[in-house]
Each structure stands twice: as C-alpha cells, then as structure tokens.
Scaffold this active site. Structure first.
Site, PDB file in Angstrom:
ATOM      1  N   TYR A 176      -6.033  -0.732 -51.156  1.00 23.87           N
ATOM      2  CA  TYR A 176      -5.167  -0.656 -52.338  1.00 23.87           C
ATOM      3  C   TYR A 176      -3.760  -1.210 -52.104  1.00 23.87           C
ATOM      4  O   TYR A 176      -2.973  -1.309 -53.046  1.00 23.87           O
ATOM      5  CB  TYR A 176      -5.201   0.765 -52.920  1.00 23.87           C
ATOM      6  CG  TYR A 176      -6.519   0.894 -53.665  1.00 23.87           C
ATOM      7  CD1 TYR A 176      -6.608   0.595 -55.015  1.00 23.87           C
ATOM      8  CD2 TYR A 176      -7.693   1.161 -52.977  1.00 23.87           C
ATOM      9  CE1 TYR A 176      -7.828   0.607 -55.674  1.00 23.87           C
ATOM     10  CE2 TYR A 176      -8.920   1.169 -53.625  1.00 23.87           C
ATOM     11  CZ  TYR A 176      -8.981   0.888 -54.972  1.00 23.87           C
ATOM     12  OH  TYR A 176     -10.182   0.869 -55.623  1.00 23.87           O
ATOM     13  N   ALA A 219     -16.644  -0.749 -50.939  1.00 24.51           N
ATOM     14  CA  ALA A 219     -16.251   0.611 -50.566  1.00 24.51           C
ATOM     15  C   ALA A 219     -14.845   0.855 -51.113  1.00 24.51           C
ATOM     16  O   ALA A 219     -14.020  -0.053 -51.149  1.00 24.51           O
ATOM     17  CB  ALA A 219     -16.269   0.757 -49.058  1.00 24.51           C
ATOM     18  N   LYS A 220     -14.613   2.080 -51.533  1.00 17.92           N
ATOM     19  CA  LYS A 220     -13.298   2.407 -52.102  1.00 17.92           C
ATOM     20  C   LYS A 220     -12.453   2.990 -50.966  1.00 17.92           C
ATOM     21  O   LYS A 220     -12.411   4.211 -50.752  1.00 17.92           O
ATOM     22  CB  LYS A 220     -13.499   3.400 -53.255  1.00 17.92           C
ATOM     23  CG  LYS A 220     -12.469   3.247 -54.361  1.00 17.92           C
ATOM     24  CD  LYS A 220     -12.887   3.981 -55.609  1.00 17.92           C
ATOM     25  CE  LYS A 220     -11.694   4.362 -56.457  1.00 17.92           C
ATOM     26  NZ  LYS A 220     -10.840   3.263 -56.886  1.00 17.92           N
ATOM     27  N   VAL A 221     -11.816   2.084 -50.244  1.00 13.95           N
ATOM     28  CA  VAL A 221     -11.088   2.436 -49.023  1.00 13.95           C
ATOM     29  C   VAL A 221      -9.587   2.480 -49.323  1.00 13.95           C
ATOM     30  O   VAL A 221      -9.055   1.598 -50.008  1.00 13.95           O
ATOM     31  CB  VAL A 221     -11.377   1.386 -47.921  1.00 13.95           C
ATOM     32  CG1 VAL A 221     -10.609   1.706 -46.644  1.00 13.95           C
ATOM     33  CG2 VAL A 221     -12.878   1.309 -47.649  1.00 13.95           C
ATOM     34  N   SER A 241     -18.958   4.685 -49.368  1.00  8.00           N
ATOM     35  CA  SER A 241     -17.681   4.247 -48.796  1.00  8.00           C
ATOM     36  C   SER A 241     -17.471   4.878 -47.418  1.00  8.00           C
ATOM     37  O   SER A 241     -17.075   4.198 -46.464  1.00  8.00           O
ATOM     38  CB  SER A 241     -16.511   4.642 -49.711  1.00  8.00           C
ATOM     39  OG  SER A 241     -16.674   4.107 -50.999  1.00  8.00           O
TER      40      SER A 241
END
Ligand code: PMP
Length: 295
Positions: A158, A152-154, A64
């Site tokens: 969210y 990717a955990k951006v 990420s």
C-alpha cells in the site's frame, strides 16, 4: 475518528478496548511491511446485520497469509463468528471491518511464528465519496507481479497506493488509475476499474491486480442483468473512446468516474449500464447477499 474510549477490538484472542491494545516497536510489520489485511463491510439489512461475503474476505486473508509465509491459526468461519461478536460489542451495524495480521519482534528478513490477529471496526462512509470522480493516469505503476504477490493484500504493497493517490490529489484529481508493468491499465490504488463501451464492460484480467471481491460481485450482477463483461489488457488510450467508467471495491462500493485526465465520459451516468450495476450493487449489499431475494 476510528475509535473512542469505549471501542472494543479483537486482539490476540480476546476483546479489549482499542485504547489498551499496544503494539511493539520491534515488530516486523512496522519495519518491513510484512503483514496482511482485509477490508470488509457489514450492512444493516432487513435480516439484521450482515457481513457482505465474509467467507470470501477471510479466505482471501488466508491466501494472503499463506503467500507471505504467515501462520494464521483461525479458520475463516471462526474469524466470521468473531467479527459478528465484535460488531455486537461495539453496537455497529453499517460498518467497515479491518482485520490485520501482523508479526511480532523480528528484525531479520525471515517470517516469525509470532503472529498477531487484530480485528477493528468503525463506521466509514464510501471511501471515494458519493460524487462522480475525476481520475488521472498515475505516473506510478502497480507492483511487478514477479517481485511480490499482487493478489495478496499485503501491508507493504500500500505504499504504492499512497504514492499514487497523493500524486493524484496534489494534481487536483480525486483518485489515480495505475498501469501494470507492461503499460496496460491495471487498477486504482484501492479499487478495481471498469470502463463501458456500447453497453459492454471491460476490465483488466487477473495477474497484475488484486482479485477484488466487489469486482467478482460486478461480474455476478452483470450476468444477472445480461450485461457482457470482457476481461482484457488495454492501454490508457483506449479509455478515451469509452462511454462511461467506474471504480469498485469494498470501501468505495461502485463509484462512477466523470473524467479521466482531460477526457470527460460522454454518456450520462444515469443512462449507463454501469449505473445499473451501481444501483443493483447497493441493493444487493444493503438487503442481503443472497441473489434476487429483495431485488
Ligand atoms: N484493488 C486494490 C489495490 C485494493 O486495495 C482493493 C480493496 N481491497 C480492491 C482492488 C478491491 O477489492 P475488494 O473489492 O475485494 O474490496
């Protein structure tokens, strides 16, 4: 309550009290959402406290960060060691662990070398609870993979999740299920989705979804149980023919879905292969991550 007066976090290279950690007002992450994070769980196993798939989570954090041009100076192994120490310092065993990589002062739209790593941990029950869920088809779609890196955990991604969950709750549902930009089912706001039909599990392929570590664990467990899993694109209507369904994710673990819009899944949850996966997942994480040792 995420922290108390005594809670310790790892922040900028040292362990400090959570209440003493301060974040600047001009940070890029706060203004533009450019930061990356993870959601990890540790379990109190017969072998002691074990972080489930720590390497996979920290490798994904690296992935990420790289996608967002953020320099992460710790290796996955170092982050794992730091996390075990953090759990120890807080006396935590069954815990949810939240590493966050955020950026310092920068009001321009370019990355900065001012990178901060914080790791927090707290006790957190299953994110979607223990009861079978009522899920609605969201009016929101997951982010366009040509507009951002969906794997990717951006942090900024969210906002989409918050909109979808809020809409679902306002309409009396427990959670949302979102489509991709082509109208195929993608995933939930914070969990991957599977449905079961005639004993076979179906889920969206990678491309428009987060590559969930729990999703990968479900594949492993299904393989061990000789349950077939098919990755394919499918429209929401197909779910109305399903026997059962579930969400899976680190925070939620494996949680059954009772109803999708007004369609009630006909198979008794306890009689489904999905339920077998749920049970085995719980045993896997609560004992330890090595295959079949206690199963
Ligand atoms: N999809 C999204 C959008 C998520 O936020 C999460 C939680 N990280 C998942 C799926 C499940 O991923 P994992 O199993 O790695 O927790």
């Amino acid at each position: 309550m995420y922290y108390t007066e005594e809670t310790v976090v790892f922040w900028n290279g040292e362990f400090v009290k959570a209440k003493d950690a301060k974040v600047g007002l001009y940070n890029q992450t706060m203004h533009y959402g450019n930061g990356v994070f993870e959601g990890i769980r540790s379990y109190d196993t017969p072998d002691g406290t074990r972080i489930f798939k720590a390497k996979e989570h920290y490798d994904r954090l690296h992935y990420s960060a790289e996608k967002m041009h953020i320099q992460l100076s710790y290796t996955s192994e170092e982050l794992e060691t730091i996390t075990y120490r953090l759990l120890e310092l807080n006396g935590l065993k069954d815990a949810y662990i939240r590493p966050l990589v955020y950026l310092g002062e920068n009001m321009s739209l370019t990355p900065t070398q001012d990178v901060h790593v914080v790791i927090m941990a707290w006790e957190w029950g299953k994110y979607l609870g223990d009861s079978m869920l009522k899920v609605m088809l969201s009016s929101y779609q997951r982010p366009n993979p040509n507009a951002c890196h969906v794997q990717a955990k951006v942090v900024g991604h969210y906002t989409n999740s918050i909109l979808a969950t809020t809409e679902a709750k306002q309409k009396g549902f427990d959670e949302a299920l979102l489509t991709d930009i082509h109208g195929n089912i993608a995933e939930g706001p914070g969990a991957n989705f599977f449905y079961e039909k005639d004993g076979v599990l179906y889920t969206a392929p990678l491309g428009n979804i987060l590559s969930g570590i729990t999703r990968a664990t479900v594949f492993e467990i299904a393989d061990e149980l000789d349950i077939q899993v098919v990755e394919k694109f499918f429209k929401p209507e197909e779910i109305y023919t399903a026997d059962a369904a579930f969400f899976c994710g680190t925070a939620a673990e494996v949680i059954g879905i009772a109803q999708f819009n007004d369609y009630k899944f006909p198979l008794n949850w306890e009689d489904s292969n999905s339920h077998m996966i749920q049970r085995k997942y719980k045993r896997r994480v609560a004992f330890n991550e090595y295959r079949n040792v206690y199963l």
